[in-house]
Design a protein around this motif. Sequence first.
Motif, PDB file in Angstrom:
ATOM      1  N   GLN A  72      42.015 107.468   8.426  1.00 44.25           N
ATOM      2  CA  GLN A  72      42.519 108.523   9.291  1.00 44.25           C
ATOM      3  C   GLN A  72      43.007 109.718   8.482  1.00 44.25           C
ATOM      4  N   SER A 204      34.361 108.257   8.714  1.00 44.51           N
ATOM      5  CA  SER A 204      35.633 108.897   9.054  1.00 44.51           C
ATOM      6  C   SER A 204      35.739 110.303   8.473  1.00 44.51           C
ATOM      7  N   ASP A 208      36.411 111.743  13.400  1.00 45.22           N
ATOM      8  CA  ASP A 208      37.493 110.777  13.545  1.00 45.22           C
ATOM      9  C   ASP A 208      37.070 109.650  14.478  1.00 45.22           C
TER      10      ASP A 208
END
Length: 543
Positions: A72, A204, A208
């Motif tokens: 993330q 990623s 996202d």
Amino acid sequence: MSLFSIGLSGLGAAQSALSTTSNNITNVYTDGYNRQLVQLGENASGGEMGTGVQVNGVQRQYNAYISGQLNQANSRETALETYQQQINQVDDLLADGDSGLNTLMQKFFSSLEDLSGSPSDAAAREGVLGTAQSMVAQFRAFDTYLQDMRDGVNGQIGNVVSQVNDLSGQVADLNKQITLARAKTGEEPNALLDQRDKLVGDLSKLVDVDVTIQDGSTYQVSLSNGLPLVAGNKSYQLRAIAGEEDSANQSVGYRNATGGVRQLNASVIQGGELGGLLRFRNDTLDGAQNKLGQLAASLASSFNAVQEQGFDLEGEPGEKFFSIGSPSAQANTRNASSVTMSASYSDTAPVSADDYRLTYQSASDDYQLKNLTSGETSTIATNADGDLVFGGVSVTPSGTPADGDTFLVQPTRNAAAGFDIAFTDTSLFAAAASANGGSGDNGNALELLDLQNQKLVGGQATFSGAYAALVSDVGNQSAIVNANLTTQQGLADQLYSYQQADSGVNLDEEYANLLRYQQYYTANAKIIDAGTSVLDTILGLRS
């Protein structure tokens, strides 16, 4: 269990430990590799006198929580890096003092000052024409640069979407391979697991995603709104498509199980390179191009208005000197009707740099007007001429739309692209305030010169002030992005350190393990030697 069996089990365990340690060492620089540890346990079979050792498995040192947090963080960092790369180009363009529009606008008004001093002088009139041509050419050049950036962003979106689809397909394939390998051997296929996690990390950085584990083994990879990119051994694809509302902007569509493609809302994609591109275009590029167009429209219309109230060298009323591009009105491609709209300027004084959305409401036969910058909404109806008039523009529908049909109105998006000179005959400059004022009449030239001091851009700023505000806005956005990127890089680096401390290979530690397992191997060999000596002694006694 005999000494031979115990020693042999130890040799096997030592060999497994040495192989695992060696594998760690050789993969110390392999991206995505997670350190592995041999799990040893007492042999459950055998007698009471000793059962030896057995290898229970090779465990991968993988922390799903830390890895998820790192993915993330990397997604947000990549989005900011992409945004930074794009916005810095716009900032450099607008803030260039040598080629900036502010300098050319100042030269243009300086030439008008010369004209007001000698209203009939041919050289002064040529000076106005020359500086005006340089100014409008730079307006168009800036707009072309911004449009080229838009085209570049569109192309990058297509490339990133292709990469997302490729990685999603590979993750789905690895889900299948991992399930089969576990069923076949009953052991963890660590190399395949590392490959899959590496692919998810790469994914990623593009967009996202959320990752959940199903049935204890397979990954489901989804967008932030829950739409799956990977479910089991099946992958779902994104598509780069022309925007439903704004066809000039490439958007991201999602292909569902039935093969249909629906455009995703930009808010669904915030992270990764794709999120950075969309955010730059929506938050910076659109506004910069609109504000440049607003400045061009205000300058052209206000100059034309004063020019037309004066008189040229022949005593004739002045003609328009500048031309600009027209407002844009687009029908949403998902509208139920085929109605189109045309747009023109009704009054450029109140024209803003905002875009608008018109939504037809059949029950009241009017339109909801939404300012896409401020979010403010109001209701408007067509006037006696069948036009919708708001924000300095007049929009004309071609017929009656269906309920819920939407239309995007961009008052200034094309203004700078069409900014040009309407005539090149310098005798047509209306410097005089009256038809019989004579060659020395500079009344209207003074009015033209005074335009630079009036707040004519949206009724709030002078021409130079509006351009300075545009430069400042982009500069402030760039500074915020740079500051956020620095913070995000620090967070990502910290999480990477945590991840490496848990899963990374430490050469010093592995070298120490290598020596330790060598000694372990030698000691177990000694057990076999001892067993051989005992056996030889027993055989010697019998003889």
